[in-house]
Scaffold this active site. Structure first.
Site, PDB file in Angstrom:
ATOM      1  N   HIS A   1      74.677  12.702  29.214  1.00  0.00           N
ATOM      2  CA  HIS A   1      73.864  13.422  30.172  1.00  0.00           C
ATOM      3  C   HIS A   1      73.485  12.786  31.440  1.00  0.00           C
ATOM      4  CE1 HIS A   1      70.083  15.917  31.342  1.00  0.00           C
ATOM      5  NE2 HIS A   1      70.641  16.676  30.354  1.00  0.00           N
TER       6      HIS A   1
ATOM      7  N   GLU B   1      76.777  20.119  34.423  1.00  0.00           N
ATOM      8  CA  GLU B   1      75.473  19.950  34.844  1.00  0.00           C
ATOM      9  C   GLU B   1      75.304  19.519  36.498  1.00  0.00           C
ATOM     10  OE1 GLU B   1      72.908  18.418  32.070  1.00  0.00           O
ATOM     11  OE2 GLU B   1      72.477  20.512  31.389  1.00  0.00           O
TER      12      GLU B   1
ATOM     13  N   SER C   1      64.371  22.979  30.817  1.00  0.00           N
ATOM     14  CA  SER C   1      62.991  23.456  31.306  1.00  0.00           C
ATOM     15  C   SER C   1      62.841  24.953  31.112  1.00  0.00           C
ATOM     16  CB  SER C   1      62.628  22.847  32.603  1.00  0.00           C
ATOM     17  OG  SER C   1      63.813  23.385  33.535  1.00  0.00           O
TER      18      SER C   1
HETATM   19  O1  G3P Z   1      70.237  19.161  29.096  1.00  0.00           O
HETATM   20  C1  G3P Z   1      70.102  20.250  29.871  1.00  0.00           C
HETATM   21  C2  G3P Z   1      69.386  19.985  30.980  1.00  0.00           C
HETATM   22  O2  G3P Z   1      69.925  18.943  31.862  1.00  0.00           O
HETATM   23  C3  G3P Z   1      69.306  21.224  31.837  1.00  0.00           C
HETATM   24  O3  G3P Z   1      67.869  21.263  32.385  1.00  0.00           O
HETATM   25  O4  G3P Z   1      65.707  21.997  32.720  1.00  0.00           O
HETATM   26  O5  G3P Z   1      67.582  22.828  34.342  1.00  0.00           O
HETATM   27  O6  G3P Z   1      67.248  23.556  31.978  1.00  0.00           O
HETATM   28  P1  G3P Z   1      67.222  22.570  33.074  1.00  0.00           P
END
Ligand code: G3P
Length: 224
Positions: free
Chosen positions: A94, A142, A204
Site C-alpha cells: 500500500h 492507487e 475514507s
Molecule cells: O487502501 C485504499 C485507500 O488508500 C484509498 O483511500 O481514502 O481515497 O478511499 P481513499
C-alpha cells in the site's frame, strides 16, 4: 482458495472512527449490505482486530504482511499467523506502507502457497508493469496524490485505469485490477468498471461517511 467477484475492499486503515467497538459496527454494516446486495465485500482492519472481526463471517484481510518467518520475529505481521486468525489474504505494498519489489514477489507466492488472496497496490504505470509480473490475484492502482482527497481517480485520471488494465493483463492475464483512491459515490464505481476495473479499494469515502451502512449499500449496489 476463496475467490471474489468484483469485490468492494474496505481498508479501515487506522482511522479513529473505527477504533474499539466501532470496528465491529462497520463490519456488521458491511455484512448486512453484502447479504442484501449479494456482493463480495472484503474488510481490511487494523491487524490487532483480525481475530475478533473474523468471527462476524465476512471476508477479512490484512492491511499488510511482512516477508519474515514464523517464529522468533517481533512486531511483524506474518502471513501464516494472520491466516490462523482468520485472514483470507492481504493488501501488499500500500502506498502508506511500501515494500521492496523482491518482497512483493516473495509475499505473492507465499500467500498463494497458503491459499490466501493477494492485493498488490501500485502507485503508477511503471509500478503496475513491475508488480503485475508477480501475478497477484488483484492489482490496485492507487495514485498516492489522490488518496483521501475525495476526487476519484476514475474522474481525475481515467486513463491510468485503462492503461493499468492493459499493462497488467499483458503481464498476467489472470490478474484483476481494482480501482482505488478518492472513490466517494456509486458514479465513481460505475466509471471505474467502465474503464475496466474489476473491483474497488476504498477507505475514507466509507469510513468518514455519515452512514456506513448506507454508503456501503450504495457503492456495493453497483458491483452486483
Ligand atoms: O487502501 C485504499 C485507500 O488508500 C484509498 O483511500 O481514502 O481515497 O478511499 P481513499
Amino acid at each position: 482458495m476463496i475467490t471474489f467477484d468484483k469485490p468492494l475492499v474496505i481498508n479501515l486503515k487506522n482511522y479513529y472512527e473505527i477504533s474499539g467497538d466501532n470496528s465491529t459496527k462497520i463490519v456488521e454494516d458491511a455484512k448486512k449490505a453484502s447479504v442484501l446486495n449479494q456482493t463480495d465485500i472484503i474488510i481490511a482492519p487494523p491487524p490487532s482486530s483480525i481475530l475478533a472481526l473474523s468471527k462476524i463471517k465476512i471476508p477479512i484481510i490484512s492491511q499488510h504482511v511482512d516477508d519474515v518467518p514464523v517464529g522468533a520475529t517481533t512486531g511483524f505481521i506474518v502471513p501464516e499467523i494472520v491466516k490462523s486468525y482468520g485472514a483470507l489474504g492481504s493488501i501488499i505494498n500500500h502506498s502508506e506502507h511500501k515494500i521492496e519489489h523482491v518482497q512483493i514477489k516473495n509475499l505473492v507466492k507465499r500467500l498463494r502457497d497458503l491459499e490466501m488472496v493477494s492485493i498488490v497496490c501500485a502507485a503508477d504505470l511503471d509500478e503496475v508493469d513491475a508488480v503485475s509480473r508477480f501475478s497477484p490475484d488483484f492489482l490496485a492502482i492507487e495514485p498516492p496524490e489522490l488518496i483521501g482527497k475525495g476526487v476519484a481517480v476514475s474522474k481525475a485520471n481515467p486513463s491510468i485505469i485503462k492503461d493499468s488494465v492493459r499493462v497488467a493483463k499483458r503481464n498476467s492475464s489472470a490478474v484483476r485490477v481494482l480501482c482505488g483512491a478518492g472513490i466517494v459515490d456509486k458514479h465513481d464505481v460505475e466509471k471505474a468498471l467502465e474503464l475496466g476495473a474489476e473491483g474497488i479499494l476504498i477507505a475514507s469515502g466509507i469510513v468518514k461517511s455519515s452512514s456506513w451502512y448506507n454508503k456501503i449499500l450504495e457503492l456495493s449496489s453497483v458491483l452486483k
